[in-house]
Enzyme design. Structure first.
Site, PDB file in Angstrom:
ATOM      1  N   ASP A  51      -4.120  15.115   2.117  1.00 54.17           N
ATOM      2  CA  ASP A  51      -4.386  14.952   0.695  1.00 54.17           C
ATOM      3  C   ASP A  51      -4.113  16.256  -0.065  1.00 54.17           C
ATOM      4  O   ASP A  51      -4.290  16.318  -1.280  1.00 54.17           O
ATOM      5  CB  ASP A  51      -5.842  14.530   0.475  1.00 54.17           C
ATOM      6  CG  ASP A  51      -6.146  13.213   1.168  1.00 54.17           C
ATOM      7  OD1 ASP A  51      -5.268  12.339   1.184  1.00 54.17           O
ATOM      8  OD2 ASP A  51      -7.257  13.070   1.715  1.00 54.17           O
ATOM      9  N   ASP A  79       1.808   3.504   3.046  1.00 51.09           N
ATOM     10  CA  ASP A  79       0.762   4.519   3.058  1.00 51.09           C
ATOM     11  C   ASP A  79       0.599   5.153   4.432  1.00 51.09           C
ATOM     12  O   ASP A  79       0.679   6.367   4.579  1.00 51.09           O
ATOM     13  CB  ASP A  79      -0.561   3.897   2.611  1.00 51.09           C
ATOM     14  CG  ASP A  79      -1.648   4.943   2.396  1.00 51.09           C
ATOM     15  OD1 ASP A  79      -1.315   6.064   1.975  1.00 51.09           O
ATOM     16  OD2 ASP A  79      -2.828   4.642   2.634  1.00 51.09           O
ATOM     17  N   SER A 131      -6.787   4.490  -1.491  1.00 55.44           N
ATOM     18  CA  SER A 131      -6.856   3.055  -1.239  1.00 55.44           C
ATOM     19  C   SER A 131      -8.211   2.464  -1.592  1.00 55.44           C
ATOM     20  O   SER A 131      -8.303   1.306  -2.011  1.00 55.44           O
ATOM     21  CB  SER A 131      -6.517   2.763   0.219  1.00 55.44           C
ATOM     22  OG  SER A 131      -5.192   3.162   0.505  1.00 55.44           O
ATOM     23  N   ARG A 153     -15.997   9.696   0.666  1.00 54.89           N
ATOM     24  CA  ARG A 153     -15.278   8.440   0.863  1.00 54.89           C
ATOM     25  C   ARG A 153     -15.763   7.762   2.140  1.00 54.89           C
ATOM     26  O   ARG A 153     -16.020   8.418   3.145  1.00 54.89           O
ATOM     27  CB  ARG A 153     -13.779   8.715   0.921  1.00 54.89           C
ATOM     28  CG  ARG A 153     -12.937   7.505   1.192  1.00 54.89           C
ATOM     29  CD  ARG A 153     -11.475   7.810   0.910  1.00 54.89           C
ATOM     30  NE  ARG A 153     -10.580   7.149   1.840  1.00 54.89           N
ATOM     31  CZ  ARG A 153      -9.263   7.240   1.799  1.00 54.89           C
ATOM     32  NH1 ARG A 153      -8.679   7.971   0.879  1.00 54.89           N
ATOM     33  NH2 ARG A 153      -8.518   6.620   2.665  1.00 54.89           N
ATOM     34  N   LYS A 185      -6.011  -1.618   7.050  1.00 53.67           N
ATOM     35  CA  LYS A 185      -6.278  -1.902   5.636  1.00 53.67           C
ATOM     36  C   LYS A 185      -7.087  -3.178   5.425  1.00 53.67           C
ATOM     37  O   LYS A 185      -7.242  -3.630   4.285  1.00 53.67           O
ATOM     38  CB  LYS A 185      -4.954  -2.007   4.863  1.00 53.67           C
ATOM     39  CG  LYS A 185      -4.158  -0.713   4.827  1.00 53.67           C
ATOM     40  CD  LYS A 185      -4.846   0.379   4.005  1.00 53.67           C
ATOM     41  CE  LYS A 185      -4.001   1.643   3.963  1.00 53.67           C
ATOM     42  NZ  LYS A 185      -4.590   2.692   3.104  1.00 53.67           N
ATOM     43  N   ASP A 223      -1.738   0.108  -4.584  1.00 55.87           N
ATOM     44  CA  ASP A 223      -3.014   0.757  -4.890  1.00 55.87           C
ATOM     45  C   ASP A 223      -2.854   2.214  -5.294  1.00 55.87           C
ATOM     46  O   ASP A 223      -3.737   2.805  -5.903  1.00 55.87           O
ATOM     47  CB  ASP A 223      -3.967   0.646  -3.698  1.00 55.87           C
ATOM     48  CG  ASP A 223      -3.331   1.137  -2.405  1.00 55.87           C
ATOM     49  OD1 ASP A 223      -2.104   1.392  -2.366  1.00 55.87           O
ATOM     50  OD2 ASP A 223      -4.066   1.272  -1.402  1.00 55.87           O
ATOM     51  N   HIS A 224      -1.728   2.814  -4.928  1.00 56.68           N
ATOM     52  CA  HIS A 224      -1.418   4.205  -5.253  1.00 56.68           C
ATOM     53  C   HIS A 224      -0.030   4.495  -4.702  1.00 56.68           C
ATOM     54  O   HIS A 224       0.547   3.681  -3.987  1.00 56.68           O
ATOM     55  CB  HIS A 224      -2.433   5.185  -4.633  1.00 56.68           C
ATOM     56  CG  HIS A 224      -2.573   5.052  -3.145  1.00 56.68           C
ATOM     57  ND1 HIS A 224      -1.619   5.524  -2.257  1.00 56.68           N
ATOM     58  CD2 HIS A 224      -3.527   4.471  -2.384  1.00 56.68           C
ATOM     59  CE1 HIS A 224      -1.996   5.247  -1.032  1.00 56.68           C
ATOM     60  NE2 HIS A 224      -3.152   4.591  -1.068  1.00 56.68           N
ATOM     61  N   ARG A 233     -11.080   5.305  11.349  1.00 56.89           N
ATOM     62  CA  ARG A 233     -11.639   4.285  10.469  1.00 56.89           C
ATOM     63  C   ARG A 233     -11.382   2.892  11.027  1.00 56.89           C
ATOM     64  O   ARG A 233     -10.437   2.665  11.773  1.00 56.89           O
ATOM     65  CB  ARG A 233     -11.073   4.396   9.060  1.00 56.89           C
ATOM     66  CG  ARG A 233      -9.605   4.066   8.936  1.00 56.89           C
ATOM     67  CD  ARG A 233      -9.213   4.096   7.468  1.00 56.89           C
ATOM     68  NE  ARG A 233      -7.783   3.945   7.286  1.00 56.89           N
ATOM     69  CZ  ARG A 233      -7.173   4.203   6.143  1.00 56.89           C
ATOM     70  NH1 ARG A 233      -7.853   4.641   5.112  1.00 56.89           N
ATOM     71  NH2 ARG A 233      -5.878   4.044   6.027  1.00 56.89           N
ATOM     72  N   ASP A 265       0.829  -1.197   0.000  1.00 52.96           N
ATOM     73  CA  ASP A 265       0.000   0.000   0.000  1.00 52.96           C
ATOM     74  C   ASP A 265       0.872   1.259   0.000  1.00 52.96           C
ATOM     75  O   ASP A 265       1.784   1.394   0.800  1.00 52.96           O
ATOM     76  CB  ASP A 265      -0.904  -0.002   1.236  1.00 52.96           C
ATOM     77  CG  ASP A 265      -2.194   0.744   1.007  1.00 52.96           C
ATOM     78  OD1 ASP A 265      -2.134   1.978   0.841  1.00 52.96           O
ATOM     79  OD2 ASP A 265      -3.262   0.105   0.996  1.00 52.96           O
ATOM     80  N   HIS A 272       1.989   8.860   5.390  1.00 52.49           N
ATOM     81  CA  HIS A 272       1.160  10.021   5.714  1.00 52.49           C
ATOM     82  C   HIS A 272       1.709  10.838   6.882  1.00 52.49           C
ATOM     83  O   HIS A 272       1.297  11.980   7.073  1.00 52.49           O
ATOM     84  CB  HIS A 272      -0.268   9.570   6.046  1.00 52.49           C
ATOM     85  CG  HIS A 272      -1.117   9.322   4.843  1.00 52.49           C
ATOM     86  ND1 HIS A 272      -1.259  10.230   3.814  1.00 52.49           N
ATOM     87  CD2 HIS A 272      -1.889   8.253   4.501  1.00 52.49           C
ATOM     88  CE1 HIS A 272      -2.084   9.741   2.905  1.00 52.49           C
ATOM     89  NE2 HIS A 272      -2.472   8.546   3.289  1.00 52.49           N
ATOM     90  N   HIS A 289      -0.876  11.351  -0.944  1.00 51.09           N
ATOM     91  CA  HIS A 289      -0.576  10.353  -1.962  1.00 51.09           C
ATOM     92  C   HIS A 289       0.116  11.023  -3.142  1.00 51.09           C
ATOM     93  O   HIS A 289      -0.041  12.224  -3.362  1.00 51.09           O
ATOM     94  CB  HIS A 289      -1.860   9.685  -2.460  1.00 51.09           C
ATOM     95  CG  HIS A 289      -2.582   8.925  -1.393  1.00 51.09           C
ATOM     96  ND1 HIS A 289      -3.872   8.462  -1.558  1.00 51.09           N
ATOM     97  CD2 HIS A 289      -2.211   8.541  -0.154  1.00 51.09           C
ATOM     98  CE1 HIS A 289      -4.255   7.827  -0.455  1.00 51.09           C
ATOM     99  NE2 HIS A 289      -3.266   7.865   0.410  1.00 51.09           N
TER     100      HIS A 289
END
Length: 511
Positions: free
Chosen positions: A144, A400, A53, A257, A332, A441-442, A186, A2, A404, A462
């Site tokens: 972001d 990821d 993601s 999202r 994840k 994924d990115h 999350r 990731d 961040h 990202h």
């Protein structure tokens, strides 16, 4: 892997700076290509939009490109469908009955969780419909978008609110805080974040300031942290909060999202909610921008219909009787299950699918950059050794989640941990007869700095870089086709390599 893209190879490219002998060898000796993982390749409006993601795993798991989040919402606003919906009408009419309308969400144009232009459109529509009181509860980004850009978005919003404060109207910012401090947890990793948001937005409890600008500038001076980590704040007039979210009010969560929108949605939506004490809360008219989980009905009301993703890779596998294994840690886990399976919470087949979630630690990622890479590796190797599964997938979140944080040394170590896990999986593949596909994924860890107007600063968002797609198979000499491919080409490739038939609606295979 990731958040692992192909960077410029410079000092800000943690993927290259890290010692990754396994990944280096794979790229030097194995068939590979690089996949587009952002913008139109994953259903977002333009190639200026960074991937994430959620849309990345949707594309990986379904072999197709669907209109996603920002694009869906933008289309619904532009054609008026959002404002014609029964949900919007109900929220507005309720607010006009001497109630207030509240808008909560991430204040930026990052187009990953939200877009400030969507919020502005909602505010203007509410005003045109006759709503007299509307309040914004703003979550600051810096993740972001540039790390200290919050004041730009606050100024943009304040200018709009000033225009809408016509006679008899009160449109204002009421509360806020950094996205990694309040509201936007999350996968139930840290309910205390959500509770902090509840105390701030709903109960008006917190340090008071005369304006959001004052709050941001004061906290920056006191703490030195970037936007995502700014503490919660309450905007006050004459010593009292400008607005609390009161029982019976209308509330819109304008994030599109799903992952970081579900927990606060549950707090507003569920009568049997028990994650923290909601005080004297009895209910509001609540709606999300989208429905963040259709199977679990989170939330019950929403403004824009989500994409219905059909003909996923898992559906193809189940139809062929393939036993699948999916594993990651909490951060994840939903990506290799829910998002991979086309936004489906439950399994397609209880008999053929096995999921393993390893609980994430609740600790700043830069303090434990290995995360659960060791445990994920152990579970994968154990599943391979069992020879029960013909298709296995896992996600290493390190590139990821640690990426961040913006802490370069931690990201470098995180990449080295992922490389170590990859080495063990390849060894197990040789031993137990598996082919291994390595991708992402990115991008994120591949671009930890950015230079604008001659000034270099830490980057926490990202990247727009492509991601690797590598085939490792000691028994077969696969050839990757020439061409331009994206994440949606992965599922067709998997199916072809396994001798299965892809649905007609899928993209092309890369082999």
């Amino acid at each position: 892997m990731d958040g692992v893209g192909k960077g410029d190879g410079g000092s800000g490219d943690a993927v290259v700076v890290a010692k990754t002998p396994t990944l280096d060898k794979l790229l030097a000796t194995c068939p590979h290509t690089y996949l587009k993982a952002h913008g139109t390749a994953v259903g977002l409006p333009s190639d200026e939009d960074m991937g994430n993601s959620e849309v990345g795993h949707n594309a990986l798991g379904c072999g197709q490109v669907y209109s996603q989040g920002a694009k869906l919402v933008g289309e619904s606003i532009e054609n008026g469908a959002l404002f014609a919906s029964a949900t919007w009408t109900d929220l507005v009419e309720n607010a006009k009955q001497n109630k207030a309308m509240h808008f909560m969400g991430l204040l930026s144009d990052g187009n990953v969780h939200s877009n400030i232009h969507h919020l502005i459109a909602l505010l203007k529509a509410a005003h045109s419909a006759g709503v007299k009181k509307a309040y914004c509860h703003i979550l600051l980004d810096g993740r972001d978008v540039p790390a200290t850009s919050a004041l730009e978005y606050v100024e943009m919003l304040e200018n709009v609110l000033a225009e809408l404060n016509t006679e008899g109207c009160d449109y204002a910012i009421a509360s806020g805080g950094g996205r990694m401090q309040v509201t936007m947890d999350r996968y139930e990793a840290n309910w205390a974040m959500v509770e902090n948001g509840w105390r701030t937005h709903v109960q008006g409890i917190g340090r008071q300031f005369a304006s959001a600008k004052e709050a941001i500038e004061t906290y920056r001076a006191e703490t030195g942290v970037i936007d995502q980590d700014l503490p919660a704040f309450v905007i006050a007039r004459d010593g009292a909060p400008v607005a609390k979210i009161a029982n019976g009010d209308s509330v819109v969560l304008f994030n599109f999202r799903g992952d970081r929108a579900q927990e606060i949605s549950l707090a507003f939506d569920r009568k049997d909610f028990d994650k923290f004490d909601r005080g004297d809360y009895t209910g509001v008219k609540f709606a999300g921008m989208l429905q963040y989980d259709g199977d679990l009905n989170i939330p019950e009301n929403y403004l824009v219909q989500p994409p219905v993703i059909q003909n996923t890779l898992t559906e193809v596998m189940v139809a062929a009787g393939i036993n699948e294994f999916a594993c990651s840690e909490t951060q994840k886990y939903g990506h290799v299950t829910y998002f991979w399976n086309g936004n489906r919470s439950g399994k397609v087949s209880e008999e053929l699918e096995t999921y393993v979630e390893i609980p994430s630690d609740v600790i700043p990622f830069e303090q434990a950059p290995a995360m659960k890479s060791k445990e994920i590796t152990e579970k994968m190797v154990e599943a391979m050794e069992s020879k029960q599964f013909q298709f296995l997938r896992c996600n290493y979140p390190n590139g990821d989640m640690v990426g961040h944080t913006g802490v370069m040394d931690a990201v470098v170590y995180a990449m080295e941990c992922v490389d170590s896990g990859l080495k063990a999986i390849l060894e197990a593949a040789d031993k137990y007869g598996y082919t291994v596909l390595i991708t992402a994924d990115h991008g994120n860890a591949d671009q930890m700095t950015e230079t604008k107007k001659g000034k270099t600063s830490v980057r926490t968002a990202h990247s727009l870089n492509p991601v690797p797609f590598i085939i490792y198979d000691k028994d077969n000499n696969w050839t990757v086709k020439e061409g331009s491919f994206g994440l949606a080409n992965v599922a067709p490739t998997v199916v072809k390599m396994m001798g299965l038939t892809a649905p007609d609606c899928w993209e092309d295979s890369m082999v």
